[in-house]
Design an enzyme around this catalytic site. Structure first.
Site, PDB file in Angstrom:
ATOM      1  N   ARG A 170       0.821  -1.216   0.000  1.00 16.34           N
ATOM      2  CA  ARG A 170       0.000   0.000   0.000  1.00 16.34           C
ATOM      3  C   ARG A 170       0.854   1.265   0.000  1.00 16.34           C
ATOM      4  O   ARG A 170       0.477   2.287   0.574  1.00 16.34           O
ATOM      5  CB  ARG A 170      -0.967   0.012   1.194  1.00 16.34           C
ATOM      6  N   SER A 219     -11.365   0.099   3.110  1.00 21.41           N
ATOM      7  CA  SER A 219     -10.555  -0.091   4.315  1.00 21.41           C
ATOM      8  C   SER A 219      -9.954   1.237   4.763  1.00 21.41           C
ATOM      9  O   SER A 219      -9.342   1.948   3.967  1.00 21.41           O
ATOM     10  CB  SER A 219      -9.434  -1.102   4.058  1.00 21.41           C
ATOM     11  N   GLU A 289      -5.064   4.243   5.475  1.00 22.72           N
ATOM     12  CA  GLU A 289      -4.932   4.190   4.017  1.00 22.72           C
ATOM     13  C   GLU A 289      -5.516   5.442   3.391  1.00 22.72           C
ATOM     14  O   GLU A 289      -5.106   5.859   2.314  1.00 22.72           O
ATOM     15  CB  GLU A 289      -5.666   2.968   3.447  1.00 22.72           C
TER      16      GLU A 289
END
Length: 298
Positions: A170, A219, A289
């Site tokens: 990520r 998320s 995130e």
């Protein structure tokens, strides 16, 4: 429908446009300027006209973006619906940054090309997926990248290979001042029917375990090494926790949903509360995130 109520059209520039219309949380302050390019050549021409010191932000489907109530100063480039070209050459797919990941997955399956099925589980555009190495169903974006095309604030286009970027979980870093506008993905021949069946099964499982259809960013936190953010949040007893109209989902603890009328301040405060409580109870600091940008309301 009045012009002020409709979504921005390709080639259109708007001033003080509410970003709540363009983010998956359905919350967000205004962009001082919002531009949706009518293709790559139009984007290049637009960037060449911008002042040197103009702040620039990029937005696809707004699925990992929270804009504070005070809004964004500068220009937001809206790629979705503007940079949406797709084509296949042999076993390679050329896709622009505004292509929705779900559309990309379906296109590749129809072409009989395997390896892009996981994109069906990413709730954003290819540009956002490239910027954070988004993944789903065991696949990650950069595992399929042959090369990318970037643009800088002067409208200069460059082709770059994966060797020009540092890619992790990520996270992607590369040349400063450049943004992704397209990519070429390496795939292989596959059985379209089998791929469709696999994606259908994966999406069915996702729909049972995630609050699909409710306003969220997907998320909220990255999974820490060797664990899952959702497990830590649930173990801390935080499912259902609310701040204003923002709520930790009862279905999946790593989702924060807008139950109706949540403000960016509600959502940001809940993110901070969850992060602090997980750190207090488990000694693990969760990393968001989601990108939180803009100015707080004065």
């Amino acid at each position: 429908m009045m012009a002020a109520e409709r979504r921005i059209q390709p080639g259109e520039l708007r001033h003080w446009e509410p970003m709540a219309r363009y983010t998956s949380w359905r919350a967000g302050g205004p962009a001082e300027r919002l531009y949706r390019p009518a293709g790559l050549a139009d984007l290049v021409a637009f960037l060449r006209r911008l002042p040197e010191d103009e702040p620039l932000f990029w937005c696809g489907l707004g699925s990992n973006l929270l804009v504070r109530e005070g809004g964004l100063r500068g220009t937001v480039i809206l790629t979705q619906g503007g940079l949406d070209a797709l084509r296949v050459e042999g076993e390679q797919v050329h896709a622009e940054a505004g292509v929705a990941c779900g559309r990309l997955s379906r296109y590749c399956i129809r072409q009989g090309l395997a390896g892009a099925e996981f994109f069906a589980g990413i709730p954003g555009t290819l540009g956002g997926a490239l910027a954070m190495n988004a993944g789903a169903f065991g696949g990650e974006t950069w595992s399929r990248v042959r090369r990318v095309e970037t643009v800088d604030r002067h409208g200069v286009l460059r082709r770059r290979g994966p060797e020009d970027f540092r890619v992790g979980y990520r996270h992607v870093s590369g040349p400063a001042g450049e943004w992704f506008v397209a990519a070429v993905l390496d795939l292989e021949p596959g059985d379209a029917q089998a791929m469709q069946a696999r994606v259908k099964a994966l999406l069915s499982q996702r729909n049972r375990t995630q609050p699909i259809g409710e306003p969220s960013c997907g998320s909220v936190f990255r999974n820490p090494p060797g664990d899952h953010a959702a497990r830590l949040i649930e173990a801390a007893g935080l499912k259902g926790l609310r701040r204003g109209a923002a709520q930790v989902s009862e279905r999946h603890a790593n989702f924060i949903i807008n139950t109706g009328g949540a403000t960016p301040a509600d959502i940001e405060a809940l993110i901070e509360q969850v992060r602090d409580e997980v750190a207090r109870r488990h000694g693990v600091t969760l990393v968001p995130e989601v990108h939180i940008v803009g100015e707080a309301q004065s």
